[in-house]
Design a protein around this motif. Structure first.
Motif, mmCIF file in Angstrom:
data_model
loop_
_atom_site.group_PDB
_atom_site.id
_atom_site.type_symbol
_atom_site.label_atom_id
_atom_site.label_comp_id
_atom_site.label_asym_id
_atom_site.label_seq_id
_atom_site.Cartn_x
_atom_site.Cartn_y
_atom_site.Cartn_z
ATOM 1 N N THR A 213 44.731 49.418 28.787
ATOM 2 C CA THR A 213 43.465 49.899 29.353
ATOM 3 C C THR A 213 42.480 48.750 29.517
ATOM 4 N N ARG A 214 42.364 47.896 28.489
ATOM 5 C CA ARG A 214 41.474 46.729 28.579
ATOM 6 C C ARG A 214 41.900 45.818 29.718
ATOM 7 N N HIS A 215 43.192 45.599 29.828
ATOM 8 C CA HIS A 215 43.716 44.695 30.848
ATOM 9 C C HIS A 215 43.382 45.180 32.257
ATOM 10 N N LEU A 216 43.616 46.441 32.526
ATOM 11 C CA LEU A 216 43.383 46.970 33.869
ATOM 12 C C LEU A 216 41.907 47.219 34.152
ATOM 13 N N SER A 217 41.094 47.349 33.106
ATOM 14 C CA SER A 217 39.658 47.570 33.303
ATOM 15 C C SER A 217 38.953 46.325 33.816
ATOM 16 N N ARG A 218 39.544 45.165 33.597
ATOM 17 C CA ARG A 218 38.885 43.908 33.985
ATOM 18 C C ARG A 218 38.684 43.794 35.496
ATOM 19 N N ILE A 219 39.451 44.563 36.272
ATOM 20 C CA ILE A 219 39.327 44.507 37.731
ATOM 21 C C ILE A 219 37.929 44.891 38.190
ATOM 22 N N VAL A 220 37.242 45.735 37.424
ATOM 23 C CA VAL A 220 35.891 46.168 37.798
ATOM 24 C C VAL A 220 34.946 44.970 37.834
ATOM 25 N N VAL A 221 35.052 44.108 36.831
ATOM 26 C CA VAL A 221 34.227 42.897 36.780
ATOM 27 C C VAL A 221 34.642 41.932 37.886
ATOM 28 N N LEU A 222 35.945 41.827 38.126
ATOM 29 C CA LEU A 222 36.432 40.908 39.142
ATOM 30 C C LEU A 222 35.927 41.292 40.531
ATOM 31 N N VAL A 223 35.859 42.576 40.808
ATOM 32 C CA VAL A 223 35.349 43.030 42.108
ATOM 33 C C VAL A 223 33.938 42.520 42.334
ATOM 34 N N GLU A 224 33.088 42.670 41.343
ATOM 35 C CA GLU A 224 31.699 42.235 41.488
ATOM 36 C C GLU A 224 31.605 40.723 41.658
ATOM 37 N N ASP A 225 32.411 39.979 40.915
ATOM 38 C CA ASP A 225 32.399 38.520 41.031
ATOM 39 C C ASP A 225 32.839 38.071 42.428
ATOM 40 N N VAL A 226 33.911 38.686 42.935
ATOM 41 C CA VAL A 226 34.444 38.304 44.241
ATOM 42 C C VAL A 226 33.477 38.703 45.355
ATOM 43 N N LYS A 227 32.843 39.848 45.222
ATOM 44 C CA LYS A 227 31.880 40.302 46.239
ATOM 45 C C LYS A 227 30.717 39.323 46.381
ATOM 46 N N LEU A 228 30.292 38.740 45.273
ATOM 47 C CA LEU A 228 29.200 37.775 45.327
ATOM 48 C C LEU A 228 29.593 36.532 46.128
ATOM 49 N N GLN A 229 30.860 36.157 46.055
ATOM 50 C CA GLN A 229 31.319 34.948 46.731
ATOM 51 C C GLN A 229 31.836 35.206 48.141
ATOM 52 N N ARG A 230 32.425 36.377 48.370
ATOM 53 C CA ARG A 230 33.098 36.680 49.643
ATOM 54 C C ARG A 230 32.672 38.049 50.168
ATOM 55 N N HIS A 231 31.401 38.261 50.278
ATOM 56 C CA HIS A 231 30.901 39.590 50.657
ATOM 57 C C HIS A 231 31.445 40.039 52.017
ATOM 58 N N SER A 232 31.637 39.102 52.929
ATOM 59 C CA SER A 232 32.090 39.454 54.277
ATOM 60 C C SER A 232 33.524 39.979 54.300
ATOM 61 N N PHE A 233 34.246 39.819 53.212
ATOM 62 C CA PHE A 233 35.624 40.301 53.149
ATOM 63 C C PHE A 233 35.719 41.781 52.806
ATOM 64 N N PHE A 234 34.595 42.388 52.462
ATOM 65 C CA PHE A 234 34.596 43.770 51.986
ATOM 66 C C PHE A 234 34.096 44.752 53.049
ATOM 67 N N GLN A 235 34.631 45.949 52.992
ATOM 68 C CA GLN A 235 34.100 47.024 53.820
ATOM 69 C C GLN A 235 32.695 47.352 53.380
ATOM 70 N N ASP A 236 31.866 47.752 54.337
ATOM 71 C CA ASP A 236 30.513 48.204 54.015
ATOM 72 C C ASP A 236 30.614 49.583 53.396
ATOM 73 N N THR A 237 30.283 49.692 52.109
ATOM 74 C CA THR A 237 30.417 50.967 51.421
ATOM 75 C C THR A 237 29.453 52.020 51.938
ATOM 76 N N ASP A 238 28.439 51.595 52.693
ATOM 77 C CA ASP A 238 27.480 52.551 53.242
ATOM 78 C C ASP A 238 27.942 53.098 54.587
ATOM 79 N N ALA A 239 29.038 52.488 55.138
ATOM 80 C CA ALA A 239 29.514 52.901 56.465
ATOM 81 C C ALA A 239 30.144 54.271 56.404
#
Length: 239
Positions: A213-239
């Motif tokens: 559970t700890r191992h797979l939960s880390r993806i939540v933090v990774l998403v936020e870190d990657v979004k800060l660096q590569r925001h243009s790679f993500f879908q617009d969640t408001d779309a």
């Protein structure tokens, strides 16, 4: 007179099994790897004709590979506007994490009940290979070994279908992992893998569940870190 046809009376052809990957499999593997490593970043346009020409194959296996990649979420195929590498969906990442946690936690508990000493040794070998990949600074190999580690947990527990189900939903999750896979994150993942193996070795289902559970939960933090660096790679969640 019995008119019922018996199975023994039927004439059926012999099916020849092919152990080598098909052309479509090879095209799929190459394109998937290029997407994961961002050689084909999100929103890159890609065509069947151009791909077939560059790879020296006909369009049919390329078409098959495109369909498989689209089903997994790597490509978006639009008949009118062409095919592009999909943007990363944060929602899809979190859905995949939910699915993986539910399935792999249960699998870890099963492993604690069913694994033999030989099965545990297989996981120990995975740890050794992952250490070697980190030492060699081979990010792509570590990613492949990471997947192999998780798939073997399922396979050795007698539930290979679990990994098949997970693979259908984790495309966006894989790209997050590759985008964040530096030496530090590899070491962290290795430590988490070691904790999972230690819990299974001790046949402690509760500890194995907590470690996975700890191992797979880390993806939540990774998403936020990657979004800060590569925001243009993500879908617009408001779309």
């Amino acid at each position: 007179m019995n008119q019922t046809t018996q199975a023994a009376d039927l004439s059926l052809p012999i099916i020849r099994q092919h152990t080598q990957p098909t052309v479509a499999d090879q095209v799929f593997d190459v394109l998937q790897q290029r997407i994961l490593t961002l050689e084909l970043p999100p929103q890159t346009k890609i065509s069947e004709t151009d791909t077939a020409k560059k790879m020296g194959v006909s369009r049919q296996p390329v078409r098959e590979a495109f369909k498989r990649l689209a089903k997994l979420g790597f490509l978006e195929i639009r008949p009118q506007s062409g095919t592009t590498v999909s943007l990363i969906s944060e929602d899809a990442v979190l859905r995949a994490r939910f699915i993986r946690t539910a399935l792999e936690v249960k699998t870890c508990r099963t492993a604690c009940e069913t694994y033999s000493d030989a099965d545990v040794q297989v996981l120990q070998t995975h740890i050794t290979e992952q250490r070697a990949a980190i030492a060699a600074k081979d990010r792509d190999r570590f990613h492949a070994l990471d997947d192999h580690f998780h798939s073997d947990i399922c396979n050795l527990a007698g539930v290979p279908f679990v990994w098949e189900m997970i693979q259908e939903s984790k495309a966006h999750m894989d790209r997050i992992r590759m985008l964040s896979l530096d030496t530090s994150s590899q070491q962290l993942a290795l430590g988490e893998h070691i904790a999972i193996v230690e819990a299974i070795t001790a046949r402690s289902a509760d500890d194995a569940e907590a470690a996975m559970t700890r191992h797979l939960s880390r993806i939540v933090v990774l998403v936020e870190d990657v979004k800060l660096q590569r925001h243009s790679f993500f879908q617009d969640t408001d779309a």
